[in-house]
Each structure stands twice: as C-alpha cells, then as structure tokens.
Design a protein around this motif. Sequence first.
Motif, PDB file in Angstrom:
ATOM      1  N   LEU A 121      -6.236  18.710 -23.372  1.00 50.08           N
ATOM      2  CA  LEU A 121      -7.455  18.379 -22.636  1.00 50.08           C
ATOM      3  C   LEU A 121      -8.040  19.595 -21.926  1.00 50.08           C
ATOM      4  O   LEU A 121      -9.258  19.663 -21.701  1.00 50.08           O
ATOM      5  CB  LEU A 121      -7.171  17.272 -21.615  1.00 50.08           C
ATOM      6  CG  LEU A 121      -6.922  15.873 -22.196  1.00 50.08           C
ATOM      7  CD1 LEU A 121      -6.432  14.929 -21.100  1.00 50.08           C
ATOM      8  CD2 LEU A 121      -8.187  15.335 -22.840  1.00 50.08           C
ATOM      9  N   CYS A 122      -7.187  20.551 -21.583  1.00 52.15           N
ATOM     10  CA  CYS A 122      -7.656  21.785 -20.938  1.00 52.15           C
ATOM     11  C   CYS A 122      -8.041  22.840 -21.963  1.00 52.15           C
ATOM     12  O   CYS A 122      -8.370  23.983 -21.586  1.00 52.15           O
ATOM     13  CB  CYS A 122      -6.581  22.334 -20.009  1.00 52.15           C
ATOM     14  SG  CYS A 122      -6.253  21.280 -18.568  1.00 52.15           S
ATOM     15  N   GLY A 123      -8.016  22.486 -23.251  1.00 50.65           N
ATOM     16  CA  GLY A 123      -8.396  23.425 -24.295  1.00 50.65           C
ATOM     17  C   GLY A 123      -7.332  24.457 -24.600  1.00 50.65           C
ATOM     18  O   GLY A 123      -7.665  25.554 -25.079  1.00 50.65           O
ATOM     19  N   LEU A 124      -6.069  24.143 -24.335  1.00 52.02           N
ATOM     20  CA  LEU A 124      -4.977  25.081 -24.545  1.00 52.02           C
ATOM     21  C   LEU A 124      -4.042  24.569 -25.633  1.00 52.02           C
ATOM     22  O   LEU A 124      -4.170  23.439 -26.120  1.00 52.02           O
ATOM     23  CB  LEU A 124      -4.196  25.282 -23.241  1.00 52.02           C
ATOM     24  CG  LEU A 124      -5.015  25.732 -22.018  1.00 52.02           C
ATOM     25  CD1 LEU A 124      -4.130  25.738 -20.785  1.00 52.02           C
ATOM     26  CD2 LEU A 124      -5.632  27.097 -22.250  1.00 52.02           C
ATOM     27  N   HIS A 125      -3.085  25.435 -26.008  1.00 55.17           N
ATOM     28  CA  HIS A 125      -2.053  25.024 -26.951  1.00 55.17           C
ATOM     29  C   HIS A 125      -1.190  23.942 -26.300  1.00 55.17           C
ATOM     30  O   HIS A 125      -0.966  23.971 -25.077  1.00 55.17           O
ATOM     31  CB  HIS A 125      -1.197  26.234 -27.341  1.00 55.17           C
ATOM     32  CG  HIS A 125      -0.252  25.971 -28.472  1.00 55.17           C
ATOM     33  ND1 HIS A 125       1.004  25.451 -28.265  1.00 55.17           N
ATOM     34  CD2 HIS A 125      -0.400  26.135 -29.809  1.00 55.17           C
ATOM     35  CE1 HIS A 125       1.617  25.321 -29.439  1.00 55.17           C
ATOM     36  NE2 HIS A 125       0.785  25.723 -30.393  1.00 55.17           N
ATOM     37  N   PRO A 126      -0.688  22.966 -27.083  1.00 52.78           N
ATOM     38  CA  PRO A 126       0.064  21.859 -26.470  1.00 52.78           C
ATOM     39  C   PRO A 126       1.242  22.274 -25.597  1.00 52.78           C
ATOM     40  O   PRO A 126       1.572  21.572 -24.633  1.00 52.78           O
ATOM     41  CB  PRO A 126       0.542  21.056 -27.692  1.00 52.78           C
ATOM     42  CG  PRO A 126      -0.488  21.333 -28.741  1.00 52.78           C
ATOM     43  CD  PRO A 126      -0.923  22.752 -28.517  1.00 52.78           C
ATOM     44  N   THR A 127       1.875  23.390 -25.907  1.00 52.51           N
ATOM     45  CA  THR A 127       3.036  23.821 -25.118  1.00 52.51           C
ATOM     46  C   THR A 127       2.717  24.934 -24.125  1.00 52.51           C
ATOM     47  O   THR A 127       3.630  25.476 -23.500  1.00 52.51           O
ATOM     48  CB  THR A 127       4.146  24.305 -26.072  1.00 52.51           C
ATOM     49  OG1 THR A 127       3.658  25.416 -26.848  1.00 52.51           O
ATOM     50  CG2 THR A 127       4.581  23.184 -27.001  1.00 52.51           C
ATOM     51  N   GLN A 128       1.440  25.268 -23.964  1.00 47.30           N
ATOM     52  CA  GLN A 128       1.095  26.428 -23.141  1.00 47.30           C
ATOM     53  C   GLN A 128       1.342  26.175 -21.659  1.00 47.30           C
ATOM     54  O   GLN A 128       1.623  27.114 -20.903  1.00 47.30           O
ATOM     55  CB  GLN A 128      -0.365  26.812 -23.368  1.00 47.30           C
ATOM     56  CG  GLN A 128      -0.754  28.152 -22.775  1.00 47.30           C
ATOM     57  CD  GLN A 128      -2.063  28.659 -23.315  1.00 47.30           C
ATOM     58  OE1 GLN A 128      -2.572  28.155 -24.323  1.00 47.30           O
ATOM     59  NE2 GLN A 128      -2.636  29.655 -22.663  1.00 47.30           N
TER      60      GLN A 128
END
Length: 208
Positions: free
Chosen positions: A160-167
């Motif tokens: 949702l924050c536009g990042l990689h799922p594990t970031q």
Amino acid sequence: AIIIWRDELEAGKILLRDIIDLEATYAGPDAKAPVPDGVPIPPGGFAAEAAEKAKAAAKEAAKATVESVEADLAHLRLSLEAEVTVNYLELRGIQSHLEVASRNATNQALTLNLAIALRDGGQGTQLDVARARTLHNETLASIPPLELVRERAIHRISVLCGLHPTQLQTELAPLAPIPHAQEWNAPSDPASWIRRRPDIRAAERSLA
C-alpha cells in the motif's frame, strides 16, 4: 391593408420589395430579430456576445473538471490512508496476541517440567504430565498462524505504501504499542460531515 397593397401594386404605385422584407425572407429561420429602440447593442454585435458567453461557460466547466479531479484524488488518498491504518492496527493487535501466546508457551513449558519432576519424585501422576504437555502443545500450535497473519499484514502495508512486500519487515516486525489518536473537534452538524467527504465534493463538481 392587403386590398390596398393589391390595388397599389396593380397601379404601379408600390413595389413588392417595399412590402416584403427580402433580407429576412432569404435568411430563413436564422434571421435576427430586430433590436427594439433604446436597447444598446453590445460591442462586436451578437456574435461577440455569444462568443464571450461560450468562453465563460467553457472556463467554468474546466474549473469544475479540475476541482472534481482534485476531489477524486483526495478521496483516493483518504481511502489509501484508511487502508494502511486498518492494516497497521491489525498488525499491532496480532503482535500483541503473539506476545501473549509466546509468554504462555514459556510458562507452560516450566509447568510441564515441574509436572515431570513431581512425577519422577513420586508426588505427581502421569495424568498431570499429560495435561501439562497437551496444554503446552496447543499453545505452541497457535503461534505459527499468528506469525503468518503478522507477515501478511506487513506485506500489505508495504504494498500500500508502494514498496516491496518485505521492505518494511525490519521496521514493523518488532512489537510496538498502538499509537494514540490525536484529539480533534468533531462537527456538530451532520451536513458538515457530508461536506467533508471527498467523493461528495467530486460528485458536486462533476455536476457543475
């Protein structure tokens, strides 16, 4: 009047063009209505006035379109923030349950060891050991599903924050308390609540 015109036409005293407005006749239904005496004619004539009105209408329509798009963007941003908040609260709640389950498993492991020691010392029974082991195993079995829900919540927040799922794994994995919401003055008028909704504002501007 028609009889007089007929007699004058036959006598040659009047011409047909004096009776019929040829300009209006050939112009057809698009002919301009005569301007009454005393009514000022705008500069540039009626065509310029119509052009100015069309320009003003187009400008107002463009402004309404921009405001509608801005309201849609605000609605999207608000929906995204709400989704992130819901997942964050779920994450912190799951982490709290996981922490309780881990503490229970540790305490139950101590209880199991005590039951085994009492049984070996002749002060306990095998039934006590079986009960303690069953309770401990049930608590251990409840931990992996909670860990899976925790990982899913972290992945959703990252996406949702536009990042990689594990970031955001390192930042969100540690247990943390739920932050307190800031105080704010709620509107007393129900209509004010409705006007605060971006989707309502977007619908109003799309109809403007």
